[in-house]
Design a protein around this motif. Structure first.
Motif: not given
Length: 340
Positions: A306-322
């Motif tokens: 339930f760490d929304t900030g870190r989860g969102s950061a990883l989602a952004v990294i994944l998006f930038l990689a794709v």
């Protein structure tokens, strides 16, 4: 008359469940019917439009719902995810780029990024290469449609279903017990009397998980590449053979250059699927034993810790990689269409 404190009878529970299901079905049916009714009215209005408003109204009618769904289902969540990536675990305080710094400096997360990079390189290359080899071999066989159907069949299975299948394949029992996993049985038949627990053996378990992705994606690569090979003009192949090319030389200097764009498109498509790999890791190991990847870590941070900030950061990294892979794929497809 029921005694206070006693659970309701099964008949009452069943009746309540059926009632809730009927209400949900009615609500769903009503929402779908209302949406279709609105679309019908809009289409009728657009069809009766005349004059200058006819074309703009028709464009708005046909593109409007798609644009609206794109904004609501993709753009808005993307912007919100980027916004939340700059906040703390409960989204109440601004932390700047701290979450991204955590992602690239923490040893555990860097191990996740290394695993993801391995997936991104090995699985797409293996699936595309194996698909190309199978396309060449199957096209020379009688009844190729049957063989292609069998090889393509794993694409019809979800990644969760494929993971469950391979979970039984990799099943391992302790020494002295009869092995029920196919891989352990093969190891015993080859003289390995005490095979390891495959899903606990690092880093072997990561490569065994990649096998599932390769198994699923090879059929896709084979079908697309087979179609590209068949599209090569016979004149080019015959001219190369008259010049003395054959076997590997014909394949490497004629076939591969002619289908290079298709190979790149297949490779990048499988890379995009692999980069978003979540189901396999989540189903087979849960990200434990050194098998964690970026997509599963994003889920764990967001919905387990339930760490929304870190989860969102990883989602952004994944998006930038794709994103670069998607852009490159689009460019290659446009080039291929331009050639045709």
């Amino acid at each position: 008359m029921s005694v206070p404190g006693t659970p309701p009878p099964p008949a009452a529970l069943a009746g309540g469940a059926w009632g809730d299901a009927a209400i949900k079905f009615g609500n769903t049916f009503g929402a779908v019917a209302g949406f279709l009714g609105i679309l019908l009215l809009v289409f009728l209005a657009a069809g009766r439009a005349r004059g200058r408003l006819a074309r703009p109204l028709a464009v708005a009618v046909f593109l409007g719902p798609a644009v609206l769904l794109l904004l609501v289902g993709l753009v808005a969540p993307l912007l919100r995810t980027v916004y939340l990536s700059f906040f703390g675990d409960d989204s109440s305080h601004f932390v700047g780029g701290e979450n991204f710094g955590w992602a690239f400096t923490t040893d555990s997360v860097r191990h996740v990024l290394v695993n993801t990079a391995l997936w991104l390189v090995i699985a797409p290359l293996a699936a595309t290469g194996l698909g190309l080899v199978l396309a060449l071999l199957v096209d020379r066989m009688r009844g190729q449609a049957v063989y292609k159907s069998l090889i393509f069949m794993p694409m019809a299975i979800s990644l969760v279903g494929a993971s469950i299948i391979f979970k039984f394949v990799y099943e391992s029992r302790g020494p002295g017990q009869s092995q029920i996993g196919l891989l352990s049985q093969l190891a015993v038949a080859l003289g390995w009397h005490d095979p390891p627990n495959w899903m606990l053996d690092q880093p072997l378990n990561t490569f065994l998980l990649m096998v599932v992705m390769v198994w699923v994606q090879t059929g896709f690569a084979m079908v697309v590449l087979s179609a590209a090979i068949k599209a090569i003009p016979d004149e080019i192949t015959e001219a190369a053979r008259l010049d003395g090319a054959g076997g590997l030389r014909l394949f490497w200097y004629v076939t591969v250059p002619m289908i290079r764009t298709t190979v790149v498109v297949v490779l990048t498509t499988v890379m995009i699927t692999t980069l978003k790999a979540f189901d396999i890791v989540r189903t087979m190991t849960g990200g434990n034993f050194g098998t964690q990847v970026l997509a599963n870590e994003m889920y764990s941070q967001s919905f387990v810790q339930f760490d929304t900030g870190r989860g969102s950061a990883l989602a952004v990294i994944l998006f930038l990689a794709v994103l670069p892979l998607v852009a490159y794929n689009i460019v290659q497809l446009r080039k291929e269409r331009g050639v045709r």
